[in-house]
Scaffold this active site. Structure first.
Site, mmCIF file in Angstrom:
data_model
loop_
_atom_site.group_PDB
_atom_site.id
_atom_site.type_symbol
_atom_site.label_atom_id
_atom_site.label_comp_id
_atom_site.label_asym_id
_atom_site.label_seq_id
_atom_site.Cartn_x
_atom_site.Cartn_y
_atom_site.Cartn_z
ATOM 1 N N LYS A 191 0.871 -1.181 0.000
ATOM 2 C CA LYS A 191 0.000 0.000 0.000
ATOM 3 C C LYS A 191 0.908 1.231 0.000
ATOM 4 O O LYS A 191 1.467 1.604 1.020
ATOM 5 C CB LYS A 191 -0.916 -0.041 1.237
ATOM 6 C CG LYS A 191 -1.986 1.047 1.239
ATOM 7 C CD LYS A 191 -1.431 2.246 1.930
ATOM 8 C CE LYS A 191 -2.220 3.451 2.159
ATOM 9 N NZ LYS A 191 -1.849 4.580 1.311
ATOM 10 N N GLU A 208 10.048 17.654 13.864
ATOM 11 C CA GLU A 208 10.389 17.329 12.476
ATOM 12 C C GLU A 208 9.550 18.186 11.531
ATOM 13 O O GLU A 208 8.328 18.208 11.616
ATOM 14 C CB GLU A 208 10.127 15.848 12.186
ATOM 15 C CG GLU A 208 10.586 15.462 10.789
ATOM 16 C CD GLU A 208 10.360 13.997 10.444
ATOM 17 O OE1 GLU A 208 9.253 13.493 10.687
ATOM 18 O OE2 GLU A 208 11.302 13.362 9.932
ATOM 19 N N CYS A 213 13.776 11.339 5.818
ATOM 20 C CA CYS A 213 13.809 11.060 7.262
ATOM 21 C C CYS A 213 15.191 11.369 7.805
ATOM 22 O O CYS A 213 15.356 11.651 8.981
ATOM 23 C CB CYS A 213 13.523 9.590 7.548
ATOM 24 S SG CYS A 213 12.076 8.985 6.756
ATOM 25 N N GLY A 220 5.087 8.893 9.029
ATOM 26 C CA GLY A 220 5.124 9.829 10.150
ATOM 27 C C GLY A 220 4.857 9.145 11.487
ATOM 28 O O GLY A 220 4.327 8.028 11.540
ATOM 29 N N GLU A 255 9.507 2.678 10.732
ATOM 30 C CA GLU A 255 10.580 3.639 10.429
ATOM 31 C C GLU A 255 9.919 4.997 10.383
ATOM 32 O O GLU A 255 9.157 5.286 9.464
ATOM 33 C CB GLU A 255 11.200 3.347 9.055
ATOM 34 C CG GLU A 255 12.007 2.092 8.972
ATOM 35 C CD GLU A 255 13.294 2.149 9.766
ATOM 36 O OE1 GLU A 255 13.753 3.252 10.136
ATOM 37 O OE2 GLU A 255 13.828 1.072 10.045
HETATM 38 C C1 UN1 Z 1 14.288 8.105 4.117
HETATM 39 O O1 UN1 Z 1 14.407 9.304 4.065
HETATM 40 O O2 UN1 Z 1 13.278 7.595 4.628
HETATM 41 O O3 UN1 Z 1 20.067 7.654 3.666
HETATM 42 C C2 UN1 Z 1 15.240 7.136 3.509
HETATM 43 C C3 UN1 Z 1 19.368 8.231 2.847
HETATM 44 C C4 UN1 Z 1 18.641 7.405 1.815
HETATM 45 C C5 UN1 Z 1 17.395 6.798 2.382
HETATM 46 C C6 UN1 Z 1 16.534 7.755 3.117
HETATM 47 N N1 UN1 Z 1 19.523 6.370 1.331
HETATM 48 O O4 UN1 Z 1 19.234 9.429 2.841
#
Ligand code: UN1
Length: 495
Positions: A177, A385, A286, A231, A252
């Site tokens: 999804k 964030e 992230c 999120g 994550e």
């Molecule tokens: C993410 O932002 O969820 O390390 C993944 C990094 C990428 C992956 C980011 N290889 O910035």
């Protein structure tokens, strides 16, 4: 809603299906607001069918030898390599990251699928000595069953592939999804596995909202594991719902990733790193560098270098290879980031940016100026964030203060220190509360053959990528083989 865009269906049991009378939604190009393609808003009944197809396909896929599953993955990696230029362009058109990063997203997918294809010839267990004679002890890995992969829009091919390839090599069947605003990227990903010969039902795609499709997936008793990237609020919801069904939920979530700049840092090197870390992918990773913690001895010099360099940083058409930063991904993103910028203007000092860009191409899309605030540690923009091109700069007096500030947030994904002092670099590896620490490099750019994930509110203790991905998607079976031909009692036969 315009009707001239291509219409895609759900992928269930090896077929593209368009449920009659289905509601549809469109994805748009955030650089132009033009519609790109149309997708089905799946219903709980569609989700039920997709899980049913995955459950039906599971026994045969589980019993397919892992190296054979690996061969299918390798074929998928090859198909995606052939389509890299086309899919990279779709990533840029649908998500807005600049074309170099769009192609990088696809390359990260290819790298990971290849890596997991090789795991088909490993999937190692352990052999362990027995306390008894003529007894052999070992572990083997088995798939969990049907797994749900719920993926975000910021790495619209790489993150689905991190999950799909690891789940499939381990022998699970998958219902994917994806985030609604990057449904075309997800469709392209699924088409690659279809072309590679993944058997019907082994990989299924259901598009639609998190509240309908995501909830139906997480609550279905046939789903044994959920792998979610997104999120914190949505992640918590998935965790709680999954917990009721005693499912393994892998999360994550967010980050508030610091770069620490010490007084002995190579400043020109750090300048390039901070720009890439903070404004790459318009700050929508992230792992994005969202805090810059600077030693007071180099503070003024570095801030001057940073603002000077940003004054000729190009924001614009993400398909133009010369562009440094494209739009943000959606209207929702733009709104949320602009709200944080307003908060920042009240509690901190704006150094540069802080506006929506207007005029020319900017009027057609969601373009924001790269923004830097000078702030005290503790302000909202220094702790929450934002997921956009907004960097908070914080002045500190020494290493201990830098680490204290770096660690005093709810998240712990990525972290970085620029220093030439090797002892201090190794201390930082020990001291920084994060799943990832970079030395003399920014907080972004993790490689697929290493574990990826974080501490504190970034997740719930698991890791993706690397061999950790196999842990995520397998159950361990412990096996005792007694070849003594008599009953031997562990803990009781003590001589
Ligand atoms: C993410 O932002 O969820 O390390 C993944 C990094 C990428 C992956 C980011 N290889 O910035």
């Amino acid at each position: 809603m315009s009707s001239h865009v291509e219409e895609f269906g759900l992928f269930i049991g090896g077929k593209w299906v368009n449920p009659p009378g289905a509601k549809r939604f469109e994805t748009i190009n955030p650089a132009t607001k033009e519609p790109l393609a149309s997708f089905v808003s799946a219903t709980p009944a569609d989700v039920d069918r997709a899980i049913g197809a995955a459950a039906e396909a599971f026994p045969a896929w589980k019993s397919t030898p892992a190296p054979k599953r690996g061969a299918v993955l390798l074929a998928a990696a090859q198909k995606l390599t052939e389509r890299k230029a086309a899919v990279g362009q779709i990533v840029t058109q649908e998500m807005g990251k600049v074309i170099g990063e769009g192609l990088g997203d696809v390359q990260e997918s290819i790298d990971f699928i290849e890596y997991m294809a090789g795991e088909g010839r490993r999937l190692f267990g352990e052999t362990v000595p027995s306390e008894l004679r003529r007894k052999f002890c070992l572990t083997v890995r088995q798939p969990k069953g049907v797994v749900a992969c719920i993926t975000p829009w910021n790495f619209p091919t790489a993150i689905p592939n991190w999950k799909i390839a690891a789940a499939l090599i381990s022998g699970n069947t998958v219902v994917l999804k994806p985030a609604s605003n990057t449904a075309l990227c997800a469709t392209e990903v699924v088409k690659v596995y279809e072309a590679a010969g993944v058997p019907p039902g082994v990989l299924n795609l259901v598009t639609g909202s998190g509240s309908v499709v995501g909830t139906a997936l997480v609550e279905d008793p046939r789903i044994r594991a959920v792998s979610f990237t997104g999120g914190v609020d949505a992640g918590r919801e998935v965790y709680v719902r999954g917990a009721r069904g005693l499912k393994m939920v892998h999360l994550e979530l967010g980050g508030k990733n610091p770069v620490i700049l010490m007084e002995d840092a190579d400043l020109p090197l750090a300048l390039e790193g901070v720009l890439f870390g903070a404004f790459g992918t318009s700050g929508q990773r992230c792992t994005a560098t969202s805090r810059l913690i600077v030693h007071e001895k180099v503070y003024d010099t570095f801030l001057h270098m940073l603002t000077e360099r940003l004054s000729h940083f190009s924001v614009g058409d993400p398909l133009d290879p010369k562009t440094g930063m494209g739009p943000v991904a959606s209207a929702d993103q733009e709104k949320k980031i602009l709200e944080y910028i307003e908060i920042g203007k009240k509690e901190a000092t704006l150094l540069t940016g802080g506006t929506k860009l207007t005029g020319g191409v900017y009027d057609r899309g969601y373009f924001l100026a790269p923004t830097i605030f000078e702030t005290k540690h503790g302000s909202r923009i220094s702790k929450e964030e934002i997921f956009g091109p907004v960097l908070s700069v914080i002045r500190v007096g020494n290493y201990d203060e830098a680490v204290r500030v770096a660690n005093d947030v709810a998240y712990g994904l990525s972290s970085s220190i620029y220093t030439r002092d090797v002892n201090r670099a190794f201390r930082a590896i020990e001291d920084l509360e994060a799943g990832i620490t970079y030395i003399n490099a920014p907080t972004i750019g993790a490689e697929v053959q290493l574990p990826f994930g974080g501490v504190k509110n970034t997740g719930n203790g698991g890791r993706e990528a690397g061999t950790a991905a196999i842990e995520e998607f397998t159950e361990i079976k412990t096996v005792f083989v007694d070849f003594s031909a008599k009953l031997q009692k562990a803990q009781i036969d003590t001589e």
